[in-house]
Design an enzyme around this catalytic site. Structure first.
Site, mmCIF file in Angstrom:
data_model
loop_
_atom_site.group_PDB
_atom_site.id
_atom_site.type_symbol
_atom_site.label_atom_id
_atom_site.label_comp_id
_atom_site.label_asym_id
_atom_site.label_seq_id
_atom_site.Cartn_x
_atom_site.Cartn_y
_atom_site.Cartn_z
ATOM 1 N N SER A 74 -8.038 10.829 4.965
ATOM 2 C CA SER A 74 -7.840 9.956 5.486
ATOM 3 C C SER A 74 -8.592 8.663 6.264
ATOM 4 O O SER A 74 -9.529 8.345 5.408
ATOM 5 C CB SER A 74 -6.762 10.591 7.001
ATOM 6 O OG SER A 74 -5.637 9.175 7.176
ATOM 7 N N ASP A 111 3.488 10.351 0.421
ATOM 8 C CA ASP A 111 1.930 9.351 1.705
ATOM 9 C C ASP A 111 1.962 8.332 0.868
ATOM 10 O O ASP A 111 1.503 8.245 0.056
ATOM 11 C CB ASP A 111 1.258 9.789 1.290
ATOM 12 C CG ASP A 111 -0.604 10.051 2.424
ATOM 13 O OD1 ASP A 111 -0.013 9.336 3.098
ATOM 14 O OD2 ASP A 111 -1.487 10.421 1.842
ATOM 15 N N HIS A 160 1.361 13.051 4.200
ATOM 16 C CA HIS A 160 -0.357 12.583 4.458
ATOM 17 C C HIS A 160 -0.551 13.616 5.501
ATOM 18 O O HIS A 160 0.346 13.956 6.480
ATOM 19 C CB HIS A 160 -0.622 11.448 5.502
ATOM 20 C CG HIS A 160 -1.035 10.740 5.581
ATOM 21 N ND1 HIS A 160 -2.584 10.682 4.766
ATOM 22 C CD2 HIS A 160 -2.096 10.746 7.096
ATOM 23 C CE1 HIS A 160 -3.529 10.293 4.970
ATOM 24 N NE2 HIS A 160 -3.250 9.970 6.409
#
Ligand SMILES: *[C@@H]1O[C@H](CO)[C@@H](O)[C@H](O)[C@H]1NC(C)=O
Length: 421
Positions: A191, A348, A378
């Protein structure tokens, strides 16, 4: 009395169900578990907003407090030494596999945790467990970087911490001190940490003062660009937990130290409208109509305004800064970065950031492995451990580790080093 109790119970169940229930795509992994997780996460966000509004503390601080509750101390077992230390003035948690023969060289991984440049910690439960597992499975030294976070620091400080720790670690004498093989050092993160890993990989590749380079980069659902918040994945997954589209845009604004009122123009791509000529040189780098494989574009139209808002580009220098948005790198820079693994999830908002980066790296001649998960969401890789474990979490984690195991191998290291001579 019974009736009242019954009515209360029914309403409580109804309110709870209403709070937790969200429509989810049928292909997502274990939807009920995800709803529960998301309900808890949303509850924390609500408390954070309330505390922020009441002036008790910053919104981000409430989120950060709760996600770091499950922090563990450095624990050492038979084959693993865990220490909290600093490299190049940056705090890190170091995991050293100690199971090998005396003096045997090990793999190294520089790892950046996720959390929107604002949350999380190398010491946080799931990241700590992840790094222990990596150190043991890969028989490696993992340098998990405790870079500073928003709102205390803003871009470029997180990036600078990431670069400083990496460059310090990559010095031949430092690697030797930790028995790390200079031919087998990876950079990785998930991320926002994937964003830092990609940016650091570019910086290290271009910096001639750094003699030991990363051999591979492994990016887990990375955030890579701010110019289009309406890519097909942003459109498709804007309301899919746990990373809602508005939350992702807010994380960007907090990182880049921007006025939060700019969220509205950004959400409709007003900052990259056709009348914003400062953006022109960058348009092809984020043009998903040409960079995404056809199956991910189907049914989606670009959101391109004719007239927009100039405030974002004027007020947020980081918006067009490649150190914040690695997808904006020139082809020449990309071509010097190492072999890449990019993990993407269907559900995501950041799916297309990763896919577009994969296309651009490949175009630049870099060997790219895209590991796409049709049922992924995600953050799922950090949900591979009890009590928040998902099947897709275990699968993504296994793929992630096995790619590092195969590509950052002794054989490849020897092969590459003899190739250089
Ligand atoms: C987007 O830009 C247009 C044209 O300048 C403006 O009229 C509109 O209010 C802007 N929208 C937002 C949400 O900022």
């Amino acid at each position: 009395m019974m009736k009242v109790a019954f009515a209360l119970t029914v309403s409580l169940v109804a309110v709870t169900a209403y709070y937790f229930y969200i429509p989810l795509p049928s292909t997502i992994s274990e939807p009920w578990k995800l709803m529960l997780l998301d309900g808890i996460f949303r509850g924390i966000v609500h408390v954070g907003k309330l505390a922020h509004w009441l002036g008790i503390c910053h919104f981000i601080q409430v989120l950060d407090y709760t996600v770091t509750l499950d922090t563990l101390g450095p624990v050492t077992n038979d084959n693993l030494r865990v220490t909290d230390t600093a490299v190049g003035g940056v705090n890190v948690r170091l995991y050293e596999w100690t199971g090998g023969a005396e003096g045997e060289l090990k793999r190294g991984v520089v790892f950046f945790h996720g959390g929107g440049w604002a949350l999380g910690s190398a010491k946080k439960g799931s990241y700590d467990v992840l790094c222990r597992k990596m150190a043991e499975d890969l028989k490696a030294v993992i340098l998990s970087v405790e870079y500073r976070l928003a709102p205390v620091v803003r871009f470029p400080d997180q990036y600078e911490d990431a670069v400083r720790a990496s460059k310090h670690f990559l010095q031949p004498e430092v690697l030797a001190r930790f028995s790390v093989d200079p031919e087998r050092v990876a950079v990785s993160g998930d991320s926002a940490g994937g964003n830092l890993a990609a940016a650091v990989a570019q910086q290290v590749a271009m910096d001639s003062s750094v003699t030991v380079k990363f051999k591979v980069q492994s990016l887990i659902y990375p955030a890579l660009q701010t110019l289009d918040f309406n890519t097909p994945s942003y459109q498709q997954n804007q309301n899919v937990p746990i990373l809602y589209r508005v939350l992702m845009v807010r994380f960007w604004l907090e990182y880049l130290n921007a006025d939060l009122s700019l969220i509205d123009p950004l959400l409709i791509n007003n900052h990259t409208a056709l009348d914003q000529s400062a953006v022109d040189p960058h348009r092809p780098k984020v043009d998903w109509a040409s960079l995404l494989p056809a199956e991910f574009r189907e049914g989606y139209e670009p959101v391109l305004q004719a007239l927009g808002t100039s405030r974002p580009v004027e007020e947020i220098p980081g918006l067009l800064d490649v150190r914040a948005a690695p997808l904006l790198a020139e082809r020449d820079v990309l071509s010097r970065t190492p072999r890449a693994f990019i993990l993407t999830c269907e559900h995501d908002v950041l799916r297309d950031d990763g896919l577009m980066y994969g296309s651009r790296l490949e175009e630049a001649g870099v060997d790219v492995t895209i590991d796409h998960h049709g049922d992924g969401f995600h953050g799922c890789l950090t949900f591979a451990f009890w009590p928040t474990h998902f099947k897709v979490g275990k699968r993504t984690l296994a793929n992630y580790i096995s790619w590092l195991d195969q590509t950052c191998s002794l054989f490849l290291g020897l092969f590459l080093s003899s190739d250089h001579e």
